[in-house]
Enzyme design. Sequence first.
Site, mmCIF file in Angstrom:
data_model
loop_
_atom_site.group_PDB
_atom_site.id
_atom_site.type_symbol
_atom_site.label_atom_id
_atom_site.label_comp_id
_atom_site.label_asym_id
_atom_site.label_seq_id
_atom_site.Cartn_x
_atom_site.Cartn_y
_atom_site.Cartn_z
ATOM 1 N N GLU A 18 0.839 -1.208 0.000
ATOM 2 C CA GLU A 18 0.000 0.000 0.000
ATOM 3 C C GLU A 18 0.870 1.253 0.000
ATOM 4 O O GLU A 18 1.702 1.449 0.891
ATOM 5 C CB GLU A 18 -0.933 -0.003 1.223
ATOM 6 N N GLU B 220 3.267 8.666 7.119
ATOM 7 C CA GLU B 220 3.097 7.286 7.592
ATOM 8 C C GLU B 220 4.201 6.336 7.134
ATOM 9 O O GLU B 220 4.321 5.237 7.667
ATOM 10 C CB GLU B 220 1.720 6.761 7.174
ATOM 11 N N ASP C 164 -4.965 3.793 -2.225
ATOM 12 C CA ASP C 164 -5.948 4.267 -1.253
ATOM 13 C C ASP C 164 -6.221 5.734 -1.589
ATOM 14 O O ASP C 164 -5.278 6.545 -1.651
ATOM 15 C CB ASP C 164 -5.342 4.093 0.149
ATOM 16 N N THR C 165 -7.472 6.074 -1.799
ATOM 17 C CA THR C 165 -7.811 7.426 -2.276
ATOM 18 C C THR C 165 -7.365 8.519 -1.306
ATOM 19 O O THR C 165 -6.958 9.596 -1.719
ATOM 20 C CB THR C 165 -9.318 7.555 -2.542
ATOM 21 N N HIS D 129 -4.735 8.527 0.710
ATOM 22 C CA HIS D 129 -3.287 8.756 0.567
ATOM 23 C C HIS D 129 -2.961 9.371 -0.794
ATOM 24 O O HIS D 129 -2.113 10.266 -0.883
ATOM 25 C CB HIS D 129 -2.523 7.445 0.741
ATOM 26 N N HIS E 109 -8.508 0.870 -1.606
ATOM 27 C CA HIS E 109 -9.150 1.432 -0.417
ATOM 28 C C HIS E 109 -9.802 2.768 -0.754
ATOM 29 O O HIS E 109 -9.194 3.592 -1.444
ATOM 30 C CB HIS E 109 -8.113 1.694 0.684
ATOM 31 N N ARG F 220 -10.735 11.348 5.419
ATOM 32 C CA ARG F 220 -11.058 9.985 5.867
ATOM 33 C C ARG F 220 -12.483 9.826 6.373
ATOM 34 O O ARG F 220 -12.776 8.932 7.147
ATOM 35 C CB ARG F 220 -10.051 9.474 6.898
ATOM 36 N N GLU G 133 -12.540 2.515 3.942
ATOM 37 C CA GLU G 133 -11.721 2.546 5.153
ATOM 38 C C GLU G 133 -11.815 3.928 5.815
ATOM 39 O O GLU G 133 -10.809 4.627 5.965
ATOM 40 C CB GLU G 133 -10.259 2.230 4.763
HETATM 41 MN MN MN Z 1 -5.666 2.122 3.311
#
Ligand code: MN
Length: 293
Positions: free
Chosen positions: A151, A157, A184-185, A187, A210, A216, A245
């Site tokens: 990912e 992170e 993941d959209t 990020h 994700h 979020r 998520e």
């Molecule tokens: Mn994710």
Amino acid sequence: MNKLGIFMNFWEKNWDADHVKYIKKAAEIGYDVLEFQAQPLLEMTDDKLKSLKKLADEEGIELTYSLGLDPIYDVSSLDETVRAGGVTYLQRIIGQIEKMEGTLLSGVSYAGWGTPGCVLDDKKAYWDNSIRSMRSIIKTAEDCGVTYCVEAVNRFETCLINTAEEALSYVAEIDSPNIGVLLDTYHMNIEENSIGDAIRLVGNKLTSFHTGENNRTAPGKGHLDWDEIFNALSDIRYQGRIICEPFVMQGGEVGRDIHVFRDLIDNPCEKKIDEEACYILEFEKSMLKKWMY
Ligand code: MN
């Protein structure tokens, strides 16, 4: 249609929680997949694993797993004891996933979750150590029939894989049918110049996806362009899982680790989160119908 899933910690402030409850809940709402942190699998007896798998089968729910790797198991570490320990730890997790007849492990599981917090003019030493570790880990994944999803996450992170391009380079270096890319959209919104182009760049290497808003919250509630996102998924004929998520509650381990320092929806009680989960399912189905089916 793509399988639609949800991450268990939309509801829970701690990483470990009542998996039985959420397998039933995900099925009742109409999801196909429930994703949760893989770490608790190591603390479950074989009987417990078997009973969870049986329940998931009865409810028609596929279980998938994710990991924000504890830095004590950092497989990119320059400390050989830490690195080797991380490899063993991840191989044990993959073994537990195999017992569950699971096929997917995702997350920040190519390095300890977090950034080194030091002056870093060149990350090559960490990258090379992570690759060396992954070559051993991926052999176990191949033997166990588990696909490892790398990912790409934002700069706060990890220092290793922030973009689709970096994820692709990593996967190319490992060169196994059991490794792929997870975008993941949330990020991508921070790191990519164009979310649509990032999805198209990854193309058939995209093995899981994700969804989450810029902050979020639930997809469709913030300012991301969901037409652009689903249009790009359609362009690459993506047929894999789409797992939402969102994280909307302050507090607990999840609030600490995800940096949620305020409630992002009013009064996030269980009933309210249930309603949001129903809304997300309908929203994503409608986007799939609009762009892909
Ligand atoms: Mn994710």
